[in-house]
Design a protein around this motif. Structure first.
Motif, PDB file in Angstrom:
ATOM      1  N   ARG A  24     -10.015  10.852  -3.617  1.00 51.87           N
ATOM      2  CA  ARG A  24     -10.813  10.313  -2.497  1.00 51.87           C
ATOM      3  C   ARG A  24     -10.359   8.911  -2.082  1.00 51.87           C
ATOM      4  N   VAL A  25      -9.438   8.332  -2.821  1.00 48.02           N
ATOM      5  CA  VAL A  25      -8.940   6.997  -2.459  1.00 48.02           C
ATOM      6  C   VAL A  25      -7.994   7.139  -1.274  1.00 48.02           C
ATOM      7  N   GLN A  26      -8.389   6.560  -0.149  1.00 47.32           N
ATOM      8  CA  GLN A  26      -7.599   6.680   1.081  1.00 47.32           C
ATOM      9  C   GLN A  26      -6.452   5.684   1.082  1.00 47.32           C
ATOM     10  N   PRO A  27      -5.391   5.996   1.850  1.00 48.47           N
ATOM     11  CA  PRO A  27      -4.342   4.977   1.987  1.00 48.47           C
ATOM     12  C   PRO A  27      -4.886   3.777   2.729  1.00 48.47           C
ATOM     13  N   PHE A  28      -4.270   2.641   2.474  1.00 44.52           N
ATOM     14  CA  PHE A  28      -4.598   1.415   3.202  1.00 44.52           C
ATOM     15  C   PHE A  28      -3.715   1.510   4.463  1.00 44.52           C
ATOM     16  N   ILE A  29      -4.317   1.916   5.594  1.00 44.13           N
ATOM     17  CA  ILE A  29      -3.519   2.314   6.758  1.00 44.13           C
ATOM     18  C   ILE A  29      -2.604   1.181   7.220  1.00 44.13           C
ATOM     19  N   VAL A  30      -3.111  -0.063   7.109  1.00 43.07           N
ATOM     20  CA  VAL A  30      -2.290  -1.180   7.597  1.00 43.07           C
ATOM     21  C   VAL A  30      -0.960  -1.253   6.841  1.00 43.07           C
ATOM     22  N   MET A  31      -0.974  -0.871   5.575  1.00 50.46           N
ATOM     23  CA  MET A  31       0.280  -0.902   4.814  1.00 50.46           C
ATOM     24  C   MET A  31       1.239   0.174   5.355  1.00 50.46           C
ATOM     25  N   ASP A  32       0.674   1.303   5.788  1.00 48.63           N
ATOM     26  CA  ASP A  32       1.505   2.349   6.382  1.00 48.63           C
ATOM     27  C   ASP A  32       2.087   1.877   7.715  1.00 48.63           C
ATOM     28  N   VAL A  33       1.272   1.151   8.497  1.00 46.16           N
ATOM     29  CA  VAL A  33       1.782   0.612   9.776  1.00 46.16           C
ATOM     30  C   VAL A  33       2.931  -0.357   9.486  1.00 46.16           C
ATOM     31  N   MET A  34       2.756  -1.184   8.452  1.00 48.20           N
ATOM     32  CA  MET A  34       3.827  -2.127   8.089  1.00 48.20           C
ATOM     33  C   MET A  34       5.119  -1.381   7.763  1.00 48.20           C
ATOM     34  N   VAL A 358       4.734  -3.430  19.401  1.00 52.26           N
ATOM     35  CA  VAL A 358       3.723  -4.332  18.838  1.00 52.26           C
ATOM     36  C   VAL A 358       2.992  -3.563  17.735  1.00 52.26           C
ATOM     37  N   ALA A 359       2.951  -4.141  16.555  1.00 50.62           N
ATOM     38  CA  ALA A 359       2.259  -3.487  15.440  1.00 50.62           C
ATOM     39  C   ALA A 359       0.829  -4.000  15.369  1.00 50.62           C
ATOM     40  N   ILE A 360      -0.131  -3.084  15.553  1.00 51.54           N
ATOM     41  CA  ILE A 360      -1.552  -3.431  15.384  1.00 51.54           C
ATOM     42  C   ILE A 360      -2.179  -2.354  14.494  1.00 51.54           C
ATOM     43  N   THR A 361      -3.383  -2.612  14.001  1.00 47.84           N
ATOM     44  CA  THR A 361      -3.956  -1.709  12.994  1.00 47.84           C
ATOM     45  C   THR A 361      -5.098  -0.878  13.572  1.00 47.84           C
ATOM     46  N   PRO A 362      -5.034   0.452  13.368  1.00 46.95           N
ATOM     47  CA  PRO A 362      -6.118   1.301  13.874  1.00 46.95           C
ATOM     48  C   PRO A 362      -7.447   0.977  13.207  1.00 46.95           C
ATOM     49  N   GLY A 363      -8.516   1.023  14.000  1.00 48.34           N
ATOM     50  CA  GLY A 363      -9.845   0.734  13.473  1.00 48.34           C
ATOM     51  C   GLY A 363     -10.275   1.674  12.364  1.00 48.34           C
ATOM     52  N   LEU A 364      -9.636   2.847  12.280  1.00 53.10           N
ATOM     53  CA  LEU A 364     -10.046   3.803  11.240  1.00 53.10           C
ATOM     54  C   LEU A 364      -9.838   3.236   9.841  1.00 53.10           C
ATOM     55  N   ASP A 365      -8.996   2.232   9.716  1.00 52.30           N
ATOM     56  CA  ASP A 365      -8.836   1.589   8.409  1.00 52.30           C
ATOM     57  C   ASP A 365     -10.144   0.926   7.975  1.00 52.30           C
ATOM     58  N   PHE A 366     -10.944   0.515   8.950  1.00 51.75           N
ATOM     59  CA  PHE A 366     -12.109  -0.330   8.651  1.00 51.75           C
ATOM     60  C   PHE A 366     -13.444   0.380   8.844  1.00 51.75           C
ATOM     61  N   ASP A 367     -13.413   1.437   9.608  1.00 52.99           N
ATOM     62  CA  ASP A 367     -14.670   2.119   9.955  1.00 52.99           C
ATOM     63  C   ASP A 367     -14.354   3.599  10.151  1.00 52.99           C
ATOM     64  N   GLU A 368     -14.696   4.400   9.134  1.00 56.93           N
ATOM     65  CA  GLU A 368     -14.338   5.823   9.192  1.00 56.93           C
ATOM     66  C   GLU A 368     -15.083   6.529  10.322  1.00 56.93           C
ATOM     67  N   GLY A 369     -16.279   6.013  10.651  1.00 61.26           N
ATOM     68  CA  GLY A 369     -17.089   6.670  11.678  1.00 61.26           C
ATOM     69  C   GLY A 369     -16.665   6.294  13.091  1.00 61.26           C
ATOM     70  N   ARG A 370     -16.588   4.990  13.357  1.00 61.90           N
ATOM     71  CA  ARG A 370     -16.409   4.542  14.746  1.00 61.90           C
ATOM     72  C   ARG A 370     -15.034   3.947  15.030  1.00 61.90           C
ATOM     73  N   GLY A 371     -14.205   3.891  13.980  1.00 61.07           N
ATOM     74  CA  GLY A 371     -12.923   3.196  14.121  1.00 61.07           C
ATOM     75  C   GLY A 371     -11.898   3.923  14.962  1.00 61.07           C
TER      76      GLY A 371
END
Ligand SMILES: Cc1ncc(COP(=O)(O)O)c(C=O)c1O
Length: 400
Positions: A24-34, A358-371
């Motif tokens: 259940r441990v999700q990836p840290f999406i920002v690290m994937d974007v990096m 431009v590298a930016i981070t999807p909101g889903l990293d921070f909010d599973e519901g509304r991100g």
């Protein structure tokens, strides 16, 4: 002899799957974007980095100098598990200097970044399966560290009506639904940049006390505020557990050094945990941490750069159609609503990266519901990078 093979016929490795809890441990999406951004750069492409939550400035020279001198000195050994006496004393003094709060050096625990501090604090405070309230949006590692350790994160959706922070009412409601064991807040927050007012922190602390819950306050972005300074939870409740780090204000992400302030009754428990989990925090990083408190002029100059970036972006982003974000009180993030362009922030950020560079981070990293309708931009780089990002993003949004 007993049959040691629980499923006869399978090769031994086929029984050897990762533990289910950790699935259940999700990836840290920002690290994937990096990683994706790095792949584009390796292939010769150009990327403006607004995904990373770390200062682009190097660690101030005076801090590196202190570590270099210690390195010359020779013996780089273990330290006491709770940290060197001198660093613990210096951190305690910081609470008097910065907030006028008395903290005994015995209550300071030096940790491997705030990340190491969370592990120690969670293990010391919570029974297996304990429920801990966090915010959505919020820092993704909270959820994943809690799950990895066998606790249950309870993500409470927060919005503009509470300035994106937990309130006594939200905590009490979650506790009524199913009892909580703790509450974790952060101020300034990641990804929203919101700072909790002293009264808001005091109200959360009082509610935790009333309900008998641990109150853990992540103060890693202290020092990085643009309107008014952030308040430590210790000024509201000496029993609060404060998590902090040298990573952000002091530009020391790679040194992996931070600290906890804990109630006296937890110190020995945490010492035993740290002795066994990591023995001690790297010595050189502790030396550097101590020097960091004397690097205020350098750190303030770097912060002045963030303030310039912030002022620029607060004007420039609305002009290119990205004007829906919160007042950025602190940290170095802008959390944007992208709902008018997309309801799939992963796809949106992927396209921004591939097509606009431009590298930016999807909101889903921070909010599973509304991100799915938000994205985070970090302005911890230079003003030139912010200008370039706005120019690329503006052109791309017009073309699509
Ligand atoms: C809110 C928050 N807490 C904690 C951390 C972890 O930082 P570190 O382990 O480097 O101290 C981060 C890193 O981005 C963060 O944003």
């Amino acid at each position: 002899m007993p049959d040691l093979d629980p499923k006869p016929g399978l090769a031994p490795q086929e029984h050897m799957l990762p533990a289910e809890r950790v699935a259940r441990v999700q990836p840290f999406i920002v690290m994937d974007v990096m990683n994706q951004a790095a792949a584009i750069e390796r292939a010769g492409g150009s990327v403006v980095h607004m995904e990373v939550g770390q200062p682009s400035a190097p660690t101030p020279a005076s801090i590196r100098g202190a570590a270099a001198r210690a390195l010359e000195h020779g013996r780089i050994g273990y330290t006491q598990a709770l940290g060197t006496d001198s660093l613990r004393a210096r951190i305690a003094k910081h609470y008097q200097d910065a907030y006028g709060v008395d903290v005994a050096a015995e209550r300071v625990v030096v940790t491997t970044g705030s990340s190491g501090g969370f592990i120690l604090a969670f293990l010391a405070c919570f029974q297996p399966g304990a429920r801990i309230a966090i915010t959505a949006p919020g820092y993704p590692a909270y959820r994943n560290i809690l799950i990895a350790l066998g606790f249950e994160p309870v993500a409470i959706e927060v919005g503009p009506e509470t300035r994106f922070a937990l309130t006594p009412e939200l905590i009490a409601r979650a506790h009524r639904e199913k009892p909580l064991a703790g509450v974790l807040t952060m101020s300034p927050a990641n990804p929203t940049g919101v700072v909790m007012a002293p009264e808001a922190i005091a109200a959360v602390a009082a509610e935790c006390r009333r309900l008998g819950l641990w109150y853990i306050s992540d103060e890693i972005y202290h020092g990085l505020t643009y309107e008014q300074p952030a308040t430590t939870a210790l000024s509201a409740d000496p029993d609060a557990i404060v998590v902090n780090s040298f990573s952000k204000y002091y530009c020391m992400t790679g040194w992996r050094v931070g600290w906890l302030i804990v109630p006296q009754r937890l110190v020995r428990t945490i010492e035993r945990l740290q002795q066994n989990l990591s023995i001690s925090v790297p010595y050189l990083s502790q030396v550097a941490g101590e020097a960091a408190f004397e690097a205020t002029a350098e750190c303030e100059a770097i912060k002045a750069g963030y303030a310039e970036n912030r002022a620029y972006l607060l004007n420039a982003l609305p002009e290119i159609g990205l004007g829906d974000f919160l007042p950025v009180d602190g940290a170095f993030y802008i959390y944007c609503d992208i709902g008018r362009y997309s309801n799939d922030s992963m796809a949106f950020c992927r396209d921004v990266l591939n097509e606009a560079g431009v590298a930016i981070t999807p909101g889903l990293d921070f909010d599973e519901g509304r991100g799915a309708r938000t994205a985070r931009l970090s302005f911890a780089g230079s003003l030139g990078e912010c200008e370039e990002a706005v120019s690329r993003l503006g052109g791309w949004l017009k073309r699509r």
